[in-house]
Write a protein that holds these residues in place. Structure first.
Motif, PDB file in Angstrom:
ATOM      1  N   LEU A  35       0.909  -1.197   0.157  1.00 41.87           N
ATOM      2  CA  LEU A  35       0.077   0.005  -0.135  1.00 41.87           C
ATOM      3  C   LEU A  35       0.939   1.254  -0.129  1.00 41.87           C
ATOM      4  O   LEU A  35       0.444   2.279  -0.790  1.00 41.87           O
ATOM      5  N   ALA A  38       2.148   1.933  -3.418  1.00 43.32           N
ATOM      6  CA  ALA A  38       1.019   2.226  -4.362  1.00 43.32           C
ATOM      7  C   ALA A  38       0.713   3.523  -4.046  1.00 43.32           C
ATOM      8  O   ALA A  38       0.688   4.391  -5.302  1.00 43.32           O
ATOM      9  N   SER A 280      -2.628  -3.165  -7.534  1.00 46.48           N
ATOM     10  CA  SER A 280      -2.766  -1.600  -7.503  1.00 46.48           C
ATOM     11  C   SER A 280      -1.479  -1.036  -8.073  1.00 46.48           C
ATOM     12  O   SER A 280      -1.581  -0.083  -8.851  1.00 46.48           O
ATOM     13  N   ASN A 281      -0.448  -1.426  -7.431  1.00 49.03           N
ATOM     14  CA  ASN A 281       0.688  -1.083  -8.072  1.00 49.03           C
ATOM     15  C   ASN A 281       1.074  -1.279  -9.465  1.00 49.03           C
ATOM     16  O   ASN A 281       1.488  -0.383 -10.257  1.00 49.03           O
ATOM     17  N   LEU A 284      -1.210   1.196 -11.535  1.00 49.06           N
ATOM     18  CA  LEU A 284      -0.610   2.382 -11.431  1.00 49.06           C
ATOM     19  C   LEU A 284       0.459   2.598 -12.452  1.00 49.06           C
ATOM     20  O   LEU A 284       0.454   3.568 -13.404  1.00 49.06           O
ATOM     21  N   ALA A 299      -6.865   2.094 -12.156  1.00 50.29           N
ATOM     22  CA  ALA A 299      -6.030   2.478 -11.037  1.00 50.29           C
ATOM     23  C   ALA A 299      -6.345   3.038  -9.838  1.00 50.29           C
ATOM     24  O   ALA A 299      -5.942   2.670  -8.794  1.00 50.29           O
ATOM     25  N   ILE A 302      -8.899   0.805  -7.690  1.00 47.70           N
ATOM     26  CA  ILE A 302      -8.380  -0.341  -7.290  1.00 47.70           C
ATOM     27  C   ILE A 302      -7.585   0.099  -6.179  1.00 47.70           C
ATOM     28  O   ILE A 302      -7.476  -0.447  -4.980  1.00 47.70           O
ATOM     29  N   LEU A 303      -6.839   1.456  -6.200  1.00 48.92           N
ATOM     30  CA  LEU A 303      -6.020   2.080  -5.055  1.00 48.92           C
ATOM     31  C   LEU A 303      -6.966   2.399  -3.988  1.00 48.92           C
ATOM     32  O   LEU A 303      -6.770   2.109  -2.636  1.00 48.92           O
ATOM     33  N   LEU A 306      -8.146  -0.834  -2.190  1.00 48.72           N
ATOM     34  CA  LEU A 306      -7.348  -1.458  -1.457  1.00 48.72           C
ATOM     35  C   LEU A 306      -7.122  -0.831  -0.090  1.00 48.72           C
ATOM     36  O   LEU A 306      -6.909  -1.494   0.968  1.00 48.72           O
ATOM     37  N   SER A 307      -7.141   0.725  -0.228  1.00 47.04           N
ATOM     38  CA  SER A 307      -6.906   1.431   1.032  1.00 47.04           C
ATOM     39  C   SER A 307      -8.025   1.048   2.140  1.00 47.04           C
ATOM     40  O   SER A 307      -7.838   0.850   3.079  1.00 47.04           O
TER      41      SER A 307
END
Length: 329
Positions: A35, A38, A280-281, A284, A299, A302-303, A306-307
């Motif tokens: 994270l 990311a 996520s990475n 991005l 992107a 998804i970020l 994920l968060s």
């Protein structure tokens, strides 16, 4: 005197014992490190503050230190429990989360000290290769139960892909060849084990409820492979794009199988964190290369997802810890 001792004893019983500290909890460090990376990428794509990534990275370091102290104490105080976990055909695979955590943290640490970051990468690389050798050798002993071909089987071997993810910019003259070696090991193991796991999922009974979150691990080889390959080759090409897109497709499939109310919460849920962080990475990085509004939107979504997922996992895990359910036998 007895009156004073009783509440203390009750509190200890409620809090639990370190002998039940699960090794798979190190997956939380993997997820939070991912994270941090990311959000570091997001600062380049969306202009967010780099301080967000730095703060998350510090949390990951603190968590690794705390878990390491706890697990080392468990190893000293209850060595038979650690040996039992290591030899277990399913739980043993999660020891790979420790070495992967070291590799991912090498990037976080490297922002503060290049020397310490490089040292962490060397330690992580050596332990990852050793662990991969041990676990692959163990499989070749024969008489393996087909039902044990579950997603966590991917962790020790495919962990070698993370060597290239964290070491793509290492300055050592030998680093490039080591990264290629690890890409080769992780890539072929991922291919073979992925087929084994898919065969088991298709032809055998469904996974136990406790292992359902681990299905998300099946997306990791493709997104980690994308990151490792592009780091080492210093380019994004058609092959890496195929890895990214199949991992994205598999994530959508697994998302609706894993995120169900029928799957109870436990430490095993951290298995979803790093695969989602890797996706996520990768999203991005690919979005910055393609410059497509659709990929940039994907992107961002998804970020954000994920968060939110990691915040929920973090809060619920702390709640389990203080309620005495996390370290309960």
């Amino acid at each position: 005197m007895n009156t004073m001792a009783s509440p203390i004893q009750n509190h200890r019983r409620t809090f639990g014992s370190v002998q039940f500290l699960p090794v798979n909890l190190f997956a939380s460090v993997m997820g939070i490190s991912g994270l941090s990376s990311a959000w570091g990428q997001a600062s380049k794509l969306f202009g967010t503050s780099p301080a967000i990534a730095d703060l998350i990275g510090i949390v990951a370091i603190i968590m690794f230190i705390a878990l390491s102290i706890g697990y080392i104490y468990k190893w000293i105080r209850y060595p038979q429990n650690v040996v039992s976990e290591f030899r277990h055909p399913i739980i043993g695979n999660f020891f790979g989360t420790i070495t992967i955590s070291i590799l991912l943290l090498s990037t976080v640490i490297g922002t503060y000290s290049q020397a310490l970051g490089q040292a962490a990468w060397i330690i992580g690389t050596a332990t990852t290769l050793l662990l991969s050798f041990v676990f692959v050798s163990r499989l070749f002993n024969g008489n393996q139960e087909p039902g044990n071909a579950v997603p966590p089987l991917l962790i020790p071997g495919v962990a070698t892909l993370d060597v290239a993810v964290a070491g793509g910019t290492m300055p050592f003259t030998w680093a490039h060849e080591v990264n290629l070696l690890c890409l080769a090991i992780g890539g072929i193991i991922a291919l073979v084990f992925f087929i084994m796991i898919v065969s088991r999922l298709v032809h055998k009974e469904p996974l136990p409820v406790g292992l359902m979150p681990s299905m998300m691990i099946m997306t990791a080889p493709f997104e980690v492979g994308f990151l490792g390959y592009t780091n080492v080759m210093q380019r994004i090409d058609g092959f890496s794009a195929i890895l990214f897109y199949f991992g994205l497709f598999l994530f959508v499939v697994m998302f609706f199988k894993v995120f169900k109310k029928s799957v109870p919460f436990g430490a095993s849920w951290w298995a979803v964190s790093f695969p989602m962080a890797a996706l996520s990475n990768a999203a991005l990085k690919y979005a910055m290369f393609v410059h497509s509004w659709l990929l940039i939107t994907i992107a961002a979504v998804i970020l954000a997802l994920l968060s939110v997922v990691l915040i929920i996992l973090f809060i619920r895990t702390l709640n389990m810890l203080f309620n005495g359910k996390l370290l309960k036998g």
